[in-house]
Design an enzyme around this catalytic site. Sequence first.
Site, PDB file in Angstrom:
ATOM      1  N   ASP A  45       0.956  -1.248   0.001  1.00 28.63           N
ATOM      2  CA  ASP A  45       0.030   0.080  -0.161  1.00 28.63           C
ATOM      3  C   ASP A  45       0.847   1.138   0.115  1.00 28.63           C
ATOM      4  OD1 ASP A  45      -2.292  -1.309   0.087  1.00 28.63           O
ATOM      5  OD2 ASP A  45      -2.624  -1.444   1.907  1.00 28.63           O
ATOM      6  N   GLU A 122      -4.209   9.959   4.897  1.00 25.81           N
ATOM      7  CA  GLU A 122      -4.796  10.986   5.909  1.00 25.81           C
ATOM      8  C   GLU A 122      -3.499  12.038   6.247  1.00 25.81           C
ATOM      9  OE1 GLU A 122      -1.733   8.789   6.609  1.00 25.81           O
ATOM     10  OE2 GLU A 122      -3.536   7.339   7.317  1.00 25.81           O
ATOM     11  N   ALA A 184      -4.649  10.476  21.826  1.00 28.15           N
ATOM     12  CA  ALA A 184      -4.275  10.756  23.342  1.00 28.15           C
ATOM     13  C   ALA A 184      -4.893  12.200  23.670  1.00 28.15           C
ATOM     14  CB  ALA A 184      -2.962  10.587  23.741  1.00 28.15           C
TER      15      ALA A 184
HETATM   16  P1  NAP Z   1       4.263   1.928   6.623  1.00 31.50           P
HETATM   17  O1  NAP Z   1       4.900   1.944   8.002  1.00 31.50           O
HETATM   18  O2  NAP Z   1       4.565   0.473   6.093  1.00 31.50           O
HETATM   19  O3  NAP Z   1       2.642   1.849   6.944  1.00 31.50           O
HETATM   20  C1  NAP Z   1       2.018   1.076   8.000  1.00 31.50           C
HETATM   21  C2  NAP Z   1       1.026   0.051   7.513  1.00 31.50           C
HETATM   22  O4  NAP Z   1      -0.094   0.832   7.096  1.00 31.50           O
HETATM   23  C3  NAP Z   1       1.676  -0.845   6.519  1.00 31.50           C
HETATM   24  O5  NAP Z   1       1.261  -2.483   6.790  1.00 31.50           O
HETATM   25  C4  NAP Z   1       0.843  -0.637   5.168  1.00 31.50           C
HETATM   26  O6  NAP Z   1       0.714  -1.419   4.194  1.00 31.50           O
HETATM   27  C5  NAP Z   1      -0.351  -0.164   5.976  1.00 31.50           C
HETATM   28  N1  NAP Z   1      -1.304   0.602   5.108  1.00 31.50           N
HETATM   29  C6  NAP Z   1      -1.098   1.844   4.188  1.00 31.50           C
HETATM   30  N2  NAP Z   1      -2.052   2.213   3.701  1.00 31.50           N
HETATM   31  C7  NAP Z   1      -3.356   1.626   4.224  1.00 31.50           C
HETATM   32  C8  NAP Z   1      -4.644   1.594   4.195  1.00 31.50           C
HETATM   33  N3  NAP Z   1      -5.142   2.454   3.139  1.00 31.50           N
HETATM   34  N4  NAP Z   1      -5.337   0.484   4.463  1.00 31.50           N
HETATM   35  C9  NAP Z   1      -4.701  -0.425   5.404  1.00 31.50           C
HETATM   36  N5  NAP Z   1      -3.413  -0.343   5.763  1.00 31.50           N
HETATM   37  C10 NAP Z   1      -2.826   0.494   4.950  1.00 31.50           C
HETATM   38  O7  NAP Z   1       4.522   3.077   6.114  1.00 31.50           O
HETATM   39  P2  NAP Z   1       3.759   3.237   4.650  1.00 31.50           P
HETATM   40  O8  NAP Z   1       3.859   2.055   3.805  1.00 31.50           O
HETATM   41  O9  NAP Z   1       4.581   4.429   3.973  1.00 31.50           O
HETATM   42  O10 NAP Z   1       2.272   3.942   4.725  1.00 31.50           O
HETATM   43  C11 NAP Z   1       2.051   5.303   5.323  1.00 31.50           C
HETATM   44  C12 NAP Z   1       0.798   4.890   5.862  1.00 31.50           C
HETATM   45  O11 NAP Z   1       1.182   4.193   7.443  1.00 31.50           O
HETATM   46  C13 NAP Z   1       0.249   6.146   6.540  1.00 31.50           C
HETATM   47  O12 NAP Z   1      -0.580   6.950   5.374  1.00 31.50           O
HETATM   48  C14 NAP Z   1      -0.389   5.807   7.723  1.00 31.50           C
HETATM   49  O13 NAP Z   1      -1.864   5.381   7.495  1.00 31.50           O
HETATM   50  C15 NAP Z   1       0.107   4.366   8.198  1.00 31.50           C
HETATM   51  N6  NAP Z   1       0.669   4.515   9.594  1.00 31.50           N
HETATM   52  C16 NAP Z   1      -0.055   3.873  10.523  1.00 31.50           C
HETATM   53  C17 NAP Z   1       0.253   3.995  11.708  1.00 31.50           C
HETATM   54  C18 NAP Z   1      -0.581   2.984  12.909  1.00 31.50           C
HETATM   55  O14 NAP Z   1      -1.293   2.245  12.320  1.00 31.50           O
HETATM   56  N7  NAP Z   1      -0.233   3.458  14.077  1.00 31.50           N
HETATM   57  C19 NAP Z   1       1.185   4.875  12.057  1.00 31.50           C
HETATM   58  C20 NAP Z   1       1.991   5.613  11.164  1.00 31.50           C
HETATM   59  C21 NAP Z   1       1.417   5.613   9.978  1.00 31.50           C
HETATM   60  P3  NAP Z   1       2.088  -1.889   3.408  1.00 31.50           P
HETATM   61  O15 NAP Z   1       2.898  -2.539   4.391  1.00 31.50           O
HETATM   62  O16 NAP Z   1       1.391  -2.672   2.415  1.00 31.50           O
HETATM   63  O17 NAP Z   1       2.627  -0.763   2.935  1.00 31.50           O
END
Ligand code: NAP
Length: 268
Positions: A45, A122, A184
């Site tokens: 993603d 987001e 938080a």
């Molecule tokens: P990453 O650290 O690899 O992303 C975190 C996880 O979010 C990965 O497993 C990624 O999938 C998954 N992901 C991304 N878009 C998604 C969606 N629309 N629905 C479900 N899962 C999704 O970093 P990245 O790949 O550059 O992605 C950036 C995204 O990470 C940000 O947009 C944010 O949504 C997310 N994020 C999540 C958290 C959290 O959950 N606490 C914290 C920071 C950021 P892949 O492994 O396939 O890339």
Amino acid sequence: MKFAIQSKEDVLSENVKKQMERYFQDFQIEMDEENPDIVVSIGGDGTLLQAFHRYQHRIKETAFVGVHTGHLGFYADWLSTEIDKLAEAIARNPFEIVEYPLLEVLIRYRDGEDSRFIALNECTIKSKGGTLVLDIQMKNKYFETFRGDGLCVSTPTGSTAYNKALGGAIIHPTIEAFQVTEMASINNRVFRTIGSPLILPKHHTCLIHPNGDTDFQITLDHLSLDEENIQSIQFRVADEKVRFVRFRPFPFWNRVRDAFVADDNRGI
Ligand code: NAP
Ligand code: MN
């Protein structure tokens, strides 16, 4: 119809990219890195987020399709072992395009300048140190003063990402809306915030003003910006939409189930 491939650039994704390029040659499909009509993202993603931001200037003309080389993704829903089928479907034409809502982020600076961004997943707002304090307006009316770690403002397709980890709802991407979730928040006898995720429809705005420090750490999908001297940030559903090429049905709720519940437990 011109194509480009965006790869995660790990060994597996690069191999799949080479295979895909060979199929494209066989089918005499034209490649154009600069001005593609269709972008095939190979990785996860996160790779599709990169592709989206890379071709953002052509958002109305470009459609995306994602191949995953790791786990099943929300944007990357083709298996790397299926790319022969994908290449065939691409060569066969025509295909269906589905469009999903995006988030518009309008940052106003204290010097009167502004910048506009769009996010596929987001936008998050955090302080650069200490508690984040913001005055929040909903549809031009004061709503609350937020104190806490941050705010996450997500799209429907982003609702399964960071938003979900913050206790936000999963929103079907045909719903034109955006969601505000807290990170938080400080809640006690003195300070109070709503505490629940809020879902706003199209044409409603969420406007935040700093209350104190005007420097923030802002993320847009995978990108991170250090922004200073902020006057306000306005969120709304963007006029633009993201376009995905759909070669076969993969209902959103099946994707949610396969990603988060199980793909073996069929229930009763
Ligand atoms: P990453 O650290 O690899 O992303 C975190 C996880 O979010 C990965 O497993 C990624 O999938 C998954 N992901 C991304 N878009 C998604 C969606 N629309 N629905 C479900 N899962 C999704 O970093 P990245 O790949 O550059 O992605 C950036 C995204 O990470 C940000 O947009 C944010 O949504 C997310 N994020 C999540 C958290 C959290 O959950 N606490 C914290 C920071 C950021 P892949 O492994 O396939 O890339
Ligand atoms: Mn990733």
